[in-house]
Design an enzyme around this catalytic site. Structure first.
Site, PDB file in Angstrom:
ATOM      1  N   GLU A 219      -1.391 -22.489  21.688  1.00 24.49           N
ATOM      2  CA  GLU A 219      -0.164 -21.713  21.961  1.00 24.49           C
ATOM      3  C   GLU A 219      -0.332 -20.914  23.268  1.00 24.49           C
ATOM      4  O   GLU A 219       0.559 -20.911  24.121  1.00 24.49           O
ATOM      5  CB  GLU A 219       0.066 -20.783  20.759  1.00 24.49           C
TER       6      GLU A 219
ATOM      7  N   HIS B 197      -4.759 -23.505  16.847  1.00 21.09           N
ATOM      8  CA  HIS B 197      -3.308 -23.550  17.082  1.00 21.09           C
ATOM      9  C   HIS B 197      -2.910 -22.425  18.042  1.00 21.09           C
ATOM     10  O   HIS B 197      -2.173 -22.638  19.010  1.00 21.09           O
ATOM     11  CB  HIS B 197      -2.554 -23.400  15.753  1.00 21.09           C
ATOM     12  N   ASN B 198      -3.409 -21.238  17.780  1.00 21.99           N
ATOM     13  CA  ASN B 198      -3.039 -20.111  18.630  1.00 21.99           C
ATOM     14  C   ASN B 198      -3.594 -20.266  20.042  1.00 21.99           C
ATOM     15  O   ASN B 198      -2.931 -19.924  21.021  1.00 21.99           O
ATOM     16  CB  ASN B 198      -3.527 -18.797  18.018  1.00 21.99           C
TER      17      ASN B 198
ATOM     18  N   ARG C   5       0.836  -1.212   0.000  1.00 25.13           N
ATOM     19  CA  ARG C   5       0.000   0.000   0.000  1.00 25.13           C
ATOM     20  C   ARG C   5       0.872   1.264   0.000  1.00 25.13           C
ATOM     21  O   ARG C   5       0.675   2.162  -0.789  1.00 25.13           O
ATOM     22  CB  ARG C   5      -0.921  -0.015   1.226  1.00 25.13           C
TER      23      ARG C   5
ATOM     24  N   TYR D  19     -34.697 -27.222  26.195  1.00 27.75           N
ATOM     25  CA  TYR D  19     -33.788 -26.982  25.075  1.00 27.75           C
ATOM     26  C   TYR D  19     -32.387 -26.874  25.631  1.00 27.75           C
ATOM     27  O   TYR D  19     -32.175 -26.594  26.804  1.00 27.75           O
ATOM     28  CB  TYR D  19     -34.175 -25.714  24.298  1.00 27.75           C
TER      29      TYR D  19
ATOM     30  N   HIS E 156     -37.536 -26.834  35.074  1.00 26.02           N
ATOM     31  CA  HIS E 156     -36.759 -27.160  33.864  1.00 26.02           C
ATOM     32  C   HIS E 156     -36.679 -28.664  33.596  1.00 26.02           C
ATOM     33  O   HIS E 156     -36.050 -29.066  32.621  1.00 26.02           O
ATOM     34  CB  HIS E 156     -35.348 -26.562  33.974  1.00 26.02           C
TER      35      HIS E 156
ATOM     36  N   SER F  25       1.984 -19.991  10.363  1.00 25.57           N
ATOM     37  CA  SER F  25       2.558 -19.865  11.707  1.00 25.57           C
ATOM     38  C   SER F  25       4.063 -20.047  11.692  1.00 25.57           C
ATOM     39  O   SER F  25       4.605 -20.764  10.858  1.00 25.57           O
ATOM     40  CB  SER F  25       1.947 -20.899  12.645  1.00 25.57           C
TER      41      SER F  25
ATOM     42  N   LYS G  18      -5.950 -22.628  12.412  1.00 24.31           N
ATOM     43  CA  LYS G  18      -4.887 -21.709  12.880  1.00 24.31           C
ATOM     44  C   LYS G  18      -5.300 -21.057  14.203  1.00 24.31           C
ATOM     45  O   LYS G  18      -4.489 -20.896  15.114  1.00 24.31           O
ATOM     46  CB  LYS G  18      -4.605 -20.642  11.812  1.00 24.31           C
TER      47      LYS G  18
HETATM   48  C1  6PG Z   1       2.170 -17.872  15.031  1.00 24.53           C
HETATM   49  C2  6PG Z   1       1.753 -16.928  16.115  1.00 24.53           C
HETATM   50  C3  6PG Z   1       1.406 -15.609  15.500  1.00 24.53           C
HETATM   51  C4  6PG Z   1       1.421 -14.482  16.485  1.00 24.53           C
HETATM   52  C5  6PG Z   1       0.185 -14.406  17.329  1.00 24.53           C
HETATM   53  C6  6PG Z   1       0.459 -13.907  18.708  1.00 24.53           C
HETATM   54  O1  6PG Z   1       1.519 -18.886  14.916  1.00 24.53           O
HETATM   55  O2  6PG Z   1       3.142 -17.568  14.336  1.00 24.53           O
HETATM   56  O3  6PG Z   1       0.663 -17.422  16.796  1.00 24.53           O
HETATM   57  O4  6PG Z   1       0.225 -15.794  14.804  1.00 24.53           O
HETATM   58  O5  6PG Z   1       2.537 -14.503  17.244  1.00 24.53           O
HETATM   59  O6  6PG Z   1      -0.645 -13.474  16.680  1.00 24.53           O
HETATM   60  O7  6PG Z   1      -0.750 -13.769  19.290  1.00 24.53           O
HETATM   61  P1  6PG Z   1      -1.014 -12.811  20.516  1.00 24.53           P
HETATM   62  O8  6PG Z   1      -0.548 -11.438  20.091  1.00 24.53           O
HETATM   63  O9  6PG Z   1      -2.472 -12.885  20.695  1.00 24.53           O
HETATM   64  O10 6PG Z   1      -0.190 -13.350  21.625  1.00 24.53           O
END
Ligand code: 6PG
Length: 482
Positions: free
Chosen positions: A190, A186-187, A34, A480, A451, A129, A183
């Site tokens: 993490e 994954h986070n 950009r 429900y 309930h 990642s 992903k």
């Molecule tokens: C990855 C990381 C990457 C990033 C995250 C950090 O897989 O490479 O997860 O995506 O470091 O966005 O997340 P936070 O800022 O929420 O800790």
């Protein structure tokens, strides 16, 4: 004559490194940004001597691309992705592919996929990642979206991705938002892994270890079943010194953690799907609590805890912590895969869990030996309903459980918060309970709100109501489940 195999928009750190990685693997890449001056800076800087083609307008950029055109966006998640989609669409033709490689919310990806397809184009939302280093030398790549697009990007993505035991850490995940969902998970995992390591650190600190001693412990842990990228960087972080003060670097860093949202989205999705992702939830809340620094400082002057010091054998306790971490990690991954299964059912994705574990095995932030075990567990003919039931994990948790309980007890005695260790243990005890106290809870719901409840001595699906006070009627609330 267009020459570029793929084009990339967004020359921030991830974009630049991914482009250089693609170039190293023999692909010709066109780039645009950009702020156009960044294109020239890149061409005369990091990209000097490469075959990378710099474009100074969207028109020039698109004209450089071979057909079908592959346009990858590595821009800030959110509105900028929508803005660039709008900018490139008028220049593309049927069958061209737009790829979003940022940390986009999977709901946005589902929406964008539908929109882009409605314009005759194909769409991919992919997790990437591994940070800067991963992007440059081999990230984990988790693509999902329009299935027809995969054949056109497979060679490029699998070539640049990390390899684990020779296999690329990249495969097709599923339709529309599946790649970004995986992903996101994954986070979330993490977040959980990081919180567990922080709790281990906090306990080591409470028993009087110095950062250098902790670093040694992490170095040793990294040679065994905990061998992983996050343990490895923790080892290095704890050994680092602040050049300004000479103190351990970790001691001069303010104890307040940021977050960009992917952990929170994982928690929200878990709540929406009724999946008990307790450890990741606690990991997100632990960051929230850490961010209340001023309030905590004020509260620390008023709120008292136990005045105990650790009296046991430190080396033994450190080994207990290692085992508690391993057992809790197993719980966290078991919960993560529970979420993936629920999401697959909810969104109609045919997720390959072994394939996902392989994608996470290398290149990404949660890469570890451990993921090889998960891959093996899902590579068997009969898919486990839960990782905790797989013989390897069942026996690992059984072996670690006494140490794990000792650690939680000790943490409670010392007043050290261990939300991830303890919630993981509570989950384990809950999941293995044939009978939970929810019978009483259901009675309470029936008492105040009619309930209804099911009975232990009657078939499932038959609902009963008791007039607990003798003053209620026999009308029941509709049943429900949220
Ligand atoms: C990855 C990381 C990457 C990033 C995250 C950090 O897989 O490479 O997860 O995506 O470091 O966005 O997340 P936070 O800022 O929420 O800790």
């Amino acid at each position: 004559m267009p020459q570029a195999d793929i084009g990339l928009i967004g020359l921030a750190v991830m974009g630049q490194n991914l482009v250089l990685n693609m170039n190293d693997h023999g692909f010709t890449v066109a780039v645009f940004n950009r702020t156009v001056s960044k294109v020239d800076d890149f061409l005369t800087g990091g990209a000097k001597g490469t075959n990378i083609i710099g474009a100074h307008s969207i028109e020039e950029f698109v004209a450089a691309l071979k057909h079908p055109r592959r346009v990858m966006l590595l821009v800030k998640a959110g509105q900028p992705v929508d803005a660039f989609i709008e900018k490139v669409i008028p220049h593309l033709e049927a069958g061209d592919i737009i790829i979003d490689g940022g940390n986009s919310n999977y709901n946005d990806t589902i929406r964008r996929c539908e929109y882009v397809e409605s314009r005759g184009l194909l769409y991919i939302g992919t997790g990437v990642s591994g940070g800067e280093e991963g992007a440059r030398h081999g990230p984990s790549i988790m693509p999902g979206g329009s299935p027809d697009a995969w054949q056109h990007v497979k060679d490029i993505f699998q070539a640049v991705a990390a390899k684990a035991d020779g296999a690329p850490c990249c495969d097709w995940v599923g339709e529309n938002g599946a790649g970004h969902y995986v992903k996101m998970t994954h986070n979330g995992i993490e977040y959980g892994d990081m919180q567990l390591i922080c709790e281990a650190y906090s306990l080591m600190k409470a028993v009087g270890m110095t950062p250098a001693e902790m670093s040694e412990a992490f170095a040793e842990w990294n040679t065994g079943e905990l061998d992983s990228y996050l343990i490895e960087i923790t080892r290095d972080i704890l050994a680092a010194r602040d050049p300004e003060t000479g103190q351990a670097m970790v001691d001069v860093i303010l104890d307040t953690a940021g977050q960009k949202g992917t952990g929170k989205w994982t928690g929200i999705s878990a709540l929406e799907m009724g999946m008990p992702l307790t450890l990741i939830g606690e990991a997100v809340f632990a960051r929230c609590l850490s961010a209340l620094k001023d309030e905590r400082v004020a509260a620390s002057e008023k709120l008292r805890g136990p005045k105990r010091t650790f009296k046991g054998d430190r080396a033994k306790f450190v080994e207990d912590i290692r085992q508690a971490l391993y057992a809790s990690k197993i719980i966290s991954y078991a919960q993560g895969f529970m979420l993936l299964r629920a999401a697959a059912a909810e969104y109609g994705w045919n997720l390959n869990y072994g394939g996902i574990a392989l994608m996470w095995r290398g290149g990404c932030i949660i890469r570890s030996q451990f993921l090889g075990r998960i891959k093996d567990a899902y590579s068997k003919k009969t898919q486990p309903t839960n990782l905790l039931l797989v013989p390897y994990f069942r026996s690992a948790v059984r072996k670690a459980q006494s140490a794990w309980r000792r650690v939680v007890v000790q943490a409670v005695r010392l007043g050290v918060p261990v939300p991830a260790f303890s919630s993981a243990l509570a989950f384990y005890d809950g999941y293995r309970s044939e009978r939970l106290p929810a019978n009483l809870l259901q009675a309470q719901r029936d008492y105040f709100g009619a309930h209804t409840y099911e009975r232990t001595d009657k078939p499932r699906g038959e609902f009963f109501h008791t007039d607990w006070t003798g003053t209620g009627g026999d009308t029941t609330a509709s049943t429900y489940t949220a």
